[in-house]
Design a protein around this motif. Structure first.
Motif, short mmCIF file in Angstrom:
data_model
loop_
_atom_site.label_atom_id
_atom_site.label_comp_id
_atom_site.label_asym_id
_atom_site.label_seq_id
_atom_site.Cartn_x
_atom_site.Cartn_y
_atom_site.Cartn_z
N VAL A 39 4.33 -67.56 17.44
CA VAL A 39 4.15 -68.61 18.44
C VAL A 39 4.43 -69.92 17.71
O VAL A 39 3.74 -70.23 16.72
CB VAL A 39 2.71 -68.61 19.01
CG1 VAL A 39 2.52 -69.79 19.96
CG2 VAL A 39 2.43 -67.30 19.73
N ALA A 40 5.45 -70.64 18.13
CA ALA A 40 5.85 -71.84 17.42
C ALA A 40 4.67 -72.78 17.22
O ALA A 40 3.96 -73.12 18.16
CB ALA A 40 6.96 -72.55 18.18
N GLY A 41 4.45 -73.17 15.97
CA GLY A 41 3.35 -74.08 15.66
C GLY A 41 2.08 -73.39 15.24
O GLY A 41 1.13 -74.05 14.80
N VAL A 42 2.03 -72.05 15.33
CA VAL A 42 0.83 -71.31 14.92
C VAL A 42 1.06 -70.78 13.50
O VAL A 42 1.92 -69.92 13.28
CB VAL A 42 0.52 -70.15 15.88
CG1 VAL A 42 -0.65 -69.32 15.34
CG2 VAL A 42 0.19 -70.68 17.26
N THR A 43 0.30 -71.30 12.57
CA THR A 43 0.44 -70.92 11.17
C THR A 43 -0.73 -70.09 10.65
O THR A 43 -0.76 -69.73 9.49
CB THR A 43 0.58 -72.18 10.29
OG1 THR A 43 -0.58 -73.00 10.46
CG2 THR A 43 1.83 -72.97 10.66
N ARG A 44 -1.67 -69.79 11.53
CA ARG A 44 -2.83 -68.99 11.15
C ARG A 44 -2.71 -67.58 11.71
O ARG A 44 -2.46 -67.39 12.90
CB ARG A 44 -4.11 -69.64 11.66
CG ARG A 44 -4.48 -70.92 10.95
CD ARG A 44 -5.63 -71.64 11.65
NE ARG A 44 -6.73 -70.75 12.04
CZ ARG A 44 -7.82 -71.17 12.68
NH1 ARG A 44 -7.93 -72.45 13.00
NH2 ARG A 44 -8.76 -70.31 13.01
N ASP A 45 -2.92 -66.59 10.84
CA ASP A 45 -2.79 -65.21 11.26
C ASP A 45 -3.84 -64.83 12.29
O ASP A 45 -3.56 -64.04 13.20
CB ASP A 45 -2.89 -64.27 10.05
CG ASP A 45 -2.68 -62.82 10.44
OD1 ASP A 45 -1.54 -62.47 10.78
OD2 ASP A 45 -3.66 -62.06 10.43
N ASP A 46 -5.06 -65.39 12.19
CA ASP A 46 -6.09 -65.01 13.15
C ASP A 46 -5.72 -65.47 14.56
O ASP A 46 -5.99 -64.77 15.55
CB ASP A 46 -7.45 -65.57 12.73
CG ASP A 46 -7.47 -67.09 12.64
OD1 ASP A 46 -6.42 -67.69 12.39
OD2 ASP A 46 -8.56 -67.67 12.81
N MET A 47 -5.09 -66.65 14.67
CA MET A 47 -4.65 -67.12 15.98
C MET A 47 -3.53 -66.25 16.53
O MET A 47 -3.51 -65.92 17.72
CB MET A 47 -4.18 -68.58 15.89
CG MET A 47 -5.30 -69.59 15.77
SD MET A 47 -4.68 -71.28 15.65
CE MET A 47 -3.83 -71.44 17.23
N LEU A 48 -2.58 -65.88 15.65
CA LEU A 48 -1.50 -65.01 16.10
C LEU A 48 -2.05 -63.67 16.57
O LEU A 48 -1.58 -63.11 17.57
CB LEU A 48 -0.50 -64.78 14.96
CG LEU A 48 0.48 -65.92 14.67
CD1 LEU A 48 1.34 -65.59 13.45
CD2 LEU A 48 1.38 -66.19 15.88
N THR A 49 -3.05 -63.16 15.86
CA THR A 49 -3.67 -61.90 16.25
C THR A 49 -4.29 -62.01 17.63
O THR A 49 -4.17 -61.10 18.46
CB THR A 49 -4.73 -61.49 15.22
OG1 THR A 49 -4.11 -61.28 13.95
CG2 THR A 49 -5.43 -60.20 15.64
N ASP A 50 -4.94 -63.14 17.91
CA ASP A 50 -5.55 -63.35 19.22
C ASP A 50 -4.50 -63.45 20.32
O ASP A 50 -4.66 -62.87 21.41
CB ASP A 50 -6.42 -64.61 19.21
CG ASP A 50 -7.70 -64.44 18.41
OD1 ASP A 50 -8.06 -63.28 18.12
OD2 ASP A 50 -8.33 -65.46 18.07
#
Length: 412
Positions: A39-50
């Protein structure tokens, strides 16, 4: 109302993706999105996981954009994510960004699943033609609209380029037809493929030449289903990356690396040169100067290339020299560059650094030197820097320690 049947192929497509943090939408290019969830602008793995879990829920349970928007709001509120979007109000901005994330992932997953269904040998036998179906958008792309009703053989090379989706928000689809259905349309055979002659453009991130096609948005000139089934990562090796903290073990039952590349004597540099000479030659291989720059690797991802790759630092962090000829590897400078430009494989796993946890890419390649020895090059990259490993132990046991995590690319 009957329960909706989950679209297994689309679910499989999404579940095999690897979380890859990105700062911009073109940090990954074209078919890289088949293997990567970003997701452009998402650099945290936990956010991507969500976000990935929210998309998986939407696909498995058949929930729509409204439900995904609730998940989007919850993630933003919990993390304080500051994202780029369009709109005058916060509501408009959230609605626009949630819709982009949702529609992009749903359309690519759906069309990858459709391609797998339509290319089933039994389906192709009875429905060997594909018809392009325009989405009916109120503000259509003119070329997409002109392709509406176009019928081509399922094996026509044009589908490698124009199989939907063909851009941001593209809702076009494909309908499979039998010979009888083709005749019912008044056609004796398939239509002529549209003019998809490529034209040259420039990658704005790297400055390298970039091929574009009429009617196709930048970054969308690929067939998501074909790349999923027959792309750069074999199906049996498309495992997701475990979350950080779980043991990342070397992958089991891997095929051997592609055959080693033979090195000519002329492609070896002289020994005993000043370290700066090796650095200059390495950067020249990428057409990048000492200031550094970006390079897009074979998996479609952006990495940084520069003199800093070879700098040595003391405990205070000050630069005190270059390690370009460490353990005599200066002679293999061009092979180091080639391992990044044309690797055998690219793997991604976790690395713990002082500032936290980052993703590490490993570029692997084997060479046969003029004297007959086998050389292994492993260049590892994180957003915090590079590490180079060279050696002459190319046994499967030694190679296995580098082939771990998730595979992003394999040379055919």
């Amino acid at each position: 109302m009957a329960d909706q049947i989950p679209f297994k192929e689309a679910i499989d497509f999404l579940s095999g993706k690897v979380n890859l943090p990105t700062r911009r939408h073109d940090d990954l290019k074209q078919a890289a999105h088949v293997r990567a969830f970003s997701v452009a602008g998402v650099t945290r793995d936990d956010m991507l996981t969500d976000f990935k879990a929210a998309m998986a829920k939407a696909e498995a349970a058949g929930t729509g954009l409204k439900e995904f928007r609730k998940n989007f709001d919850a993630i933003v509120d919990r993390t304080g994510w500051r994202y780029n979007s369009h709109g005058k109000t916060e509501e408009e901005r959230r609605a626009w960004r949630a819709r982009i994330i949702y529609t992009t992932n749903m359309r690519t997953s759906y069309m990858a699943g459709r391609y797998k269904q339509l290319t089933d040998p039994d389906v192709l036998k009875y429905r060997p033609y594909w018809k392009y179906v325009h989405s009916g958008a109120l503000h259509p792309r003119k070329l997409h609209l002109s392709w509406d009703g176009l019928v081509l053989a399922a094996t026509d090379p044009a589908w490698r380029i124009m199989f939907p989706p063909n851009g941001w928000g593209c809702g076009c689809d494909i309908e499979a037809l039998s010979k009888r259905q083709l005749k019912a349309l008044g056609k004796d055979g398939p239509d002529q493929a549209p003019d998809l002659r490529p034209y040259e453009d420039t990658d704005p991130r790297t400055g390298e030449p970039e091929t574009r096609y009429p009617g196709i948005d930048r970054g969308w000139a690929y067939n998501v289903g074909e790349e999923w089934l027959n792309g750069v990562v074999p199906p049996e090796q498309r495992n997701p990356l475990p979350p950080f903290g779980e043991a990342v073990k070397p992958a089991a039952d891997l095929p051997s690396l592609p055959e080693p590349v033979k090195v000519r004597a002329v492609d070896l540099m002289a020994t005993g040169l000043e370290p700066q000479s090796y650095v200059d030659r390495f950067l020249k291989a990428f057409q990048i100067d000492a200031e550094g720059g970006y390079f897009r690797d074979r998996s479609g991802g952006i990495i940084t290339i520069g003199r800093t790759m070879f700098q040595q630092h003391n405990v205070q962090g000050d630069v005190f020299g270059l390690n370009a000829d460490k353990r005599g590897r200066g002679a293999y400078t061009l092979q180091l560059a080639d391992a990044i430009k044309e690797p055998d494989e690219i793997w991604v796993d976790w690395a713990a650094v002082k500032s936290g946890v980052v993703l590490r890419r490993a570029y692997l390649k084997r060479f046969i030197l003029p004297d007959g020895r086998s050389l292994l090059v492993c260049f590892e990259w994180t957003s915090k820097g590079w590490t180079a490993v060279t050696g002459f132990d190319t046994t499967e046991v030694n190679l296995s320690q580098f082939r771990k995590g998730a595979l992003l690319y394999r040379r055919k």
